[in-house]
Design an enzyme around this catalytic site. Structure first.
Site, PDB file in Angstrom:
ATOM      1  N   SER A   1      43.736  38.825  39.030  1.00 29.84           N
ATOM      2  CA  SER A   1      42.878  39.646  38.186  1.00 29.84           C
ATOM      3  C   SER A   1      42.892  39.124  36.742  1.00 29.84           C
ATOM      4  CB  SER A   1      43.327  41.111  38.271  1.00 29.84           C
ATOM      5  OG  SER A   1      42.322  41.985  37.812  1.00 29.84           O
TER       6      SER A   1
ATOM      7  N   ASP B   1      36.554  43.663  47.802  1.00 34.75           N
ATOM      8  CA  ASP B   1      36.949  43.911  46.407  1.00 34.75           C
ATOM      9  C   ASP B   1      35.858  44.717  45.699  1.00 34.75           C
ATOM     10  OD1 ASP B   1      37.774  43.831  43.743  1.00 34.75           O
ATOM     11  OD2 ASP B   1      38.471  41.763  43.869  1.00 34.75           O
TER      12      ASP B   1
ATOM     13  N   HIS C   1      40.778  44.659  46.068  1.00 38.25           N
ATOM     14  CA  HIS C   1      41.195  43.921  44.878  1.00 38.25           C
ATOM     15  C   HIS C   1      42.712  43.717  44.827  1.00 38.25           C
ATOM     16  CE1 HIS C   1      40.763  42.332  40.843  1.00 38.25           C
ATOM     17  NE2 HIS C   1      41.666  43.185  40.385  1.00 38.25           N
TER      18      HIS C   1
END
Length: 336
Positions: free
Chosen positions: A148, A278, A306
């Site tokens: 991320s 995601d 995610h």
């Protein structure tokens, strides 16, 4: 019954009752303390040791296991509002003879937080480089892993300090434009239009908001007790002002597409892992990276969101190990 035997049972029962009552009290009254104890125990069980490193007046907090050897060390960069312990689920499935380093990102957990610091993606990459030099991790090229926000930083790091790394793993990285808006991006747009940008879905302040965030980040539906949700919120609330400031920094023009702007400079063999479902960062970002980075290996995980590290830790660890083994095999063939 013999009085002495009876006394022994009473003492034994009392001794057992104390930790049980302490656990129940912690769960009901101080769930955040229980969560901290949980991470402390898990670190010890996996052999991870916490250390601090200083660069001038700046302090980095990190955990590590093993020592540098013939195989590359692995440095792991966590995502927005997380901390070094988020990697423990992956560490569990990695060999104990690998040298692993998990660092708290700038401003997070035990690493220095300063209003004067540069929290842009480029600024964070510079800080991580300082950390690498502090612990002399770049005496030999290492494998860099980021997820991320940490994936955005890792990609920029690979582009700006190519001599430091031998290979790269990006897990659902931020910093890329997308032709398909994710659920999270749509929520942000709606909040901006209604001038309620302070209600960022990734910065919960109630157990209900925490539950919503977990649903947003995970395809797998975890059944989390209300008390644990409260504990997770209690741990985060003191840091929420910082998280808001950081979030606005990394979605600013300077950082929003940092990985995209730097991806053509990435020369190290790169692995991209992405959850197909995601809802935070759309999976289409994987093809953007694959088209720009030579030797890019893409893995799309079915039935995964995610939070790849939490949802599919064994699979993720295996993919990283297989990627490193493949690179080692290729190097051996070149040398032969």
């Amino acid at each position: 019954m013999d009085p002495d035997v009876l006394n022994m049972f009473v003492i034994a029962s009392g001794t057992l009752a104390i930790p049980i009552l302490a656990f129940v009290a912690s769960f009901l009254l101080w769930p955040s303390a229980l969560i901290r104890i949980y991470y402390w125990y898990w670190r010890r069980a996996l052999g991870m040791q916490v250390r601090y490193a200083n660069y001038d007046d700046y302090q980095f907090c990190y955990s590590y296991r093993g020592r540098p050897g013939y195989r590359p060390s692995i440095l792991m960069l966590h995502g927005f509002s997380a901390h070094k312990d988020m990697w423990l689920s992956i560490v569990k499935f990695l060999p104990k003879n690998l040298h692993l380093v998990c660092v708290d990102m700038p401003g997070h957990e035990g690493t220095t937080r300063s209003d004067l610091d540069d929290y842009s993606i480029s600024g964070q990459a510079k800080r991580i480089h300082q950390f690498v030099e502090c612990i002399r991790l770049n005496r030999r090229p290492f494998h860099l892993v980021g997820t991320s926000m940490g994936g955005n930083v890792a990609g920029v790091y690979a582009a700006q300090y190519p001599e430091d790394i031998c290979s790269l793993t990006l897990i659902c990285p931020a910093g890329l434009p997308s032709t398909t808006d994710s659920k999270f991006i749509k929520q942000l747009r709606e909040l901006k239009e209604s001038e309620r940008i302070d209600r960022i879905p990734l910065i919960p302040s109630t157990p209900e908001e925490m539950a919503d965030m977990l649903k947003l980040c995970s395809y797998v539906r975890f059944k989390v007790p209300q008390q644990i949700l409260q504990g997770l919120v209690d741990v985060r609330i003191p840091h929420n002002d910082f998280y808001r400031k950081l979030f606005l920094e990394i979605v600013d023009e300077k950082s929003r597409h940092s990985l995209h702007e730097n991806m053509s400079k990435i020369k190290a063999p790169t692995q991209v892992i992405w959850g197909k479902q995601d809802q935070v960062l759309d999976v289409s970002g994987a093809s953007v990276l694959a088209s720009a980075i030579p030797e890019c290996h893409v893995y799309i995980l079915e039935n995964c969101g995610h939070s790849v590290v939490v949802e599919r830790p064994r699979k993720t660890a295996n993919l990283i190990l297989e990627f490193l083994a493949l690179l080692h095999s290729m190097d051996s063939k070149k040398q032969a």
